[in-house]
Write a protein that holds these residues in place. Structure first.
Motif, PDB file in Angstrom:
ATOM      1  N   ALA A  59      -4.109  21.215  17.843  1.00 25.49           N
ATOM      2  CA  ALA A  59      -4.844  22.004  16.853  1.00 25.49           C
ATOM      3  C   ALA A  59      -5.941  22.837  17.505  1.00 25.49           C
ATOM      4  N   SER A  60      -6.623  22.263  18.491  1.00 28.37           N
ATOM      5  CA  SER A  60      -7.684  22.995  19.185  1.00 28.37           C
ATOM      6  C   SER A  60      -7.122  24.153  19.996  1.00 28.37           C
ATOM      7  N   MET A  61      -5.976  23.921  20.623  1.00 29.44           N
ATOM      8  CA  MET A  61      -5.343  24.978  21.397  1.00 29.44           C
ATOM      9  C   MET A  61      -4.876  26.097  20.480  1.00 29.44           C
ATOM     10  N   ASP A  62      -4.320  25.723  19.335  1.00 25.95           N
ATOM     11  CA  ASP A  62      -3.886  26.723  18.362  1.00 25.95           C
ATOM     12  C   ASP A  62      -5.067  27.573  17.898  1.00 25.95           C
ATOM     13  N   GLY A  63      -6.199  26.913  17.640  1.00 19.93           N
ATOM     14  CA  GLY A  63      -7.383  27.642  17.205  1.00 19.93           C
ATOM     15  C   GLY A  63      -7.903  28.585  18.273  1.00 19.93           C
ATOM     16  N   ALA A  64      -7.859  28.160  19.521  1.00 17.99           N
ATOM     17  CA  ALA A  64      -8.343  28.995  20.614  1.00 17.99           C
ATOM     18  C   ALA A  64      -7.505  30.265  20.753  1.00 17.99           C
ATOM     19  N   ALA A  81       4.528  22.907  26.180  1.00 14.36           N
ATOM     20  CA  ALA A  81       3.685  23.563  27.173  1.00 14.36           C
ATOM     21  C   ALA A  81       2.261  23.025  27.119  1.00 14.36           C
ATOM     22  N   VAL A  82       1.742  22.826  25.909  1.00 17.26           N
ATOM     23  CA  VAL A  82       0.376  22.320  25.774  1.00 17.26           C
ATOM     24  C   VAL A  82       0.263  20.901  26.318  1.00 17.26           C
ATOM     25  N   ASP A 105     -15.015  24.966  20.769  1.00 14.65           N
ATOM     26  CA  ASP A 105     -15.577  25.217  19.442  1.00 14.65           C
ATOM     27  C   ASP A 105     -14.652  24.695  18.349  1.00 14.65           C
ATOM     28  N   THR A 106     -13.358  24.936  18.502  1.00 12.33           N
ATOM     29  CA  THR A 106     -12.394  24.456  17.512  1.00 12.33           C
ATOM     30  C   THR A 106     -12.381  22.943  17.464  1.00 12.33           C
ATOM     31  N   ARG A 166     -13.857  17.803  14.762  1.00 10.52           N
ATOM     32  CA  ARG A 166     -14.596  16.531  14.773  1.00 10.52           C
ATOM     33  C   ARG A 166     -15.555  16.460  13.589  1.00 10.52           C
ATOM     34  N   LYS A 167     -16.265  17.551  13.325  1.00 13.84           N
ATOM     35  CA  LYS A 167     -17.241  17.568  12.235  1.00 13.84           C
ATOM     36  C   LYS A 167     -16.579  17.332  10.885  1.00 13.84           C
ATOM     37  N   THR A 168     -15.344  17.780  10.743  1.00 14.13           N
ATOM     38  CA  THR A 168     -14.634  17.620   9.470  1.00 14.13           C
ATOM     39  C   THR A 168     -13.758  16.370   9.455  1.00 14.13           C
ATOM     40  N   GLY A 169     -13.905  15.544  10.489  1.00  8.86           N
ATOM     41  CA  GLY A 169     -13.163  14.284  10.524  1.00  8.86           C
ATOM     42  C   GLY A 169     -11.700  14.423  10.862  1.00  8.86           C
ATOM     43  N   GLN A 170     -11.311  15.534  11.503  1.00 12.86           N
ATOM     44  CA  GLN A 170      -9.906  15.773  11.810  1.00 12.86           C
ATOM     45  C   GLN A 170      -9.564  15.559  13.284  1.00 12.86           C
TER      46      GLN A 170
END
Length: 223
Positions: A23-28, A41-42, A74-75, A80-84
């Protein structure tokens, strides 16, 4: 009594973090209007420091690697802040860690591609504040498979390389161990295939955490 050291990788070894990594890679990549790499790949770059990961993922976009790294961080923090950003422990991990930590002849360490902030959060969530005697993170070392993290674990604990074992799920972990003169114990539940671990020097590959005590006993019986 000969003191022994077990060094653990984190992502893909102790915790299944692929959900928030993907999810973080997708956001980046979305933040840069670039197509996100596929799951395979990730996961292939898990364990590397983020700058090195983006060298491999975007070889044609050198000018965007720093900003992609920041966007990933950042993602991840937003998740983390939203508990995900919960990373569940693999079955048996907590029990094996507790059993090893209770032994007078064993000390535990970590060698991870995570940042210190990310590792500190994981330690706090799982109540591991007194579990590990040496913690090595990407902030202070060259990326895996450079042996710097393992060598520092040895130096901080005073354990000889022949009495240490590196436990990990990627070829980078096994190559790092080999470079430091430490035996590598691979795990099959992580992000690299068993063949990749064997080719990188794993002396054995575990199918479950329950197999670890016997595997360690065997390794330590044979210099």
């Amino acid at each position: 009594m000969t003191l022994k050291l077990v060094i653990f990788d984190v992502d893909g070894t102790l915790v299944d973090s692929q959900g928030h990594i993907l999810a973080s890679m997708d956001g980046a990549f979305k933040a840069h209007d670039l197509p996100a790499p596929g799951r395979e790949a990730v996961l292939s770059i898990v364990g590397l420091s983020l700058p090195e990961a983006f060298v491999r993922l975007v070889p044609d976009h050198a000018d965007k690697r720093d900003s992609l790294t920041q966007a990933y961080k950042d993602t991840f923090m937003d998740l983390r802040k939203t508990g995900q950003a919960h990373s569940p422990l693999y079955p048996g991990a907590a029990e094996v860690l507790a059993d090893l930590a209770a032994r007078d002849d064993v000390v535990l360490g970590v060698a991870t591609g995570k940042s210190r902030r990310g590792l500190d959060h994981l330690i706090e969530v799982n109540g591991w504040e007194r579990l590990f005697q040496t913690l090595q993170v990407a902030d202070h070392h060259p990326s895996k498979p450079h042996p710097s993290m393992v060598k520092t674990c040895l130096a901080e604990t005073g354990v000889d390389a022949r009495d240490a074992v590196m436990v990990g799920d990627t070829s980078y972990d096994m190559e790092m161990a080999r470079g430091a003169g430490v035996r590598g114990l691979g795990v099959s539940w992580g992000y690299h295939a068993n063949d990749a671990l064997t080719d990188a020097g794993a002396v054995q590959i575990l199918g479950a955490f329950t197999e670890m005590p016997a595997a360690l006993a065997t390794l330590w019986e044979v210099p």
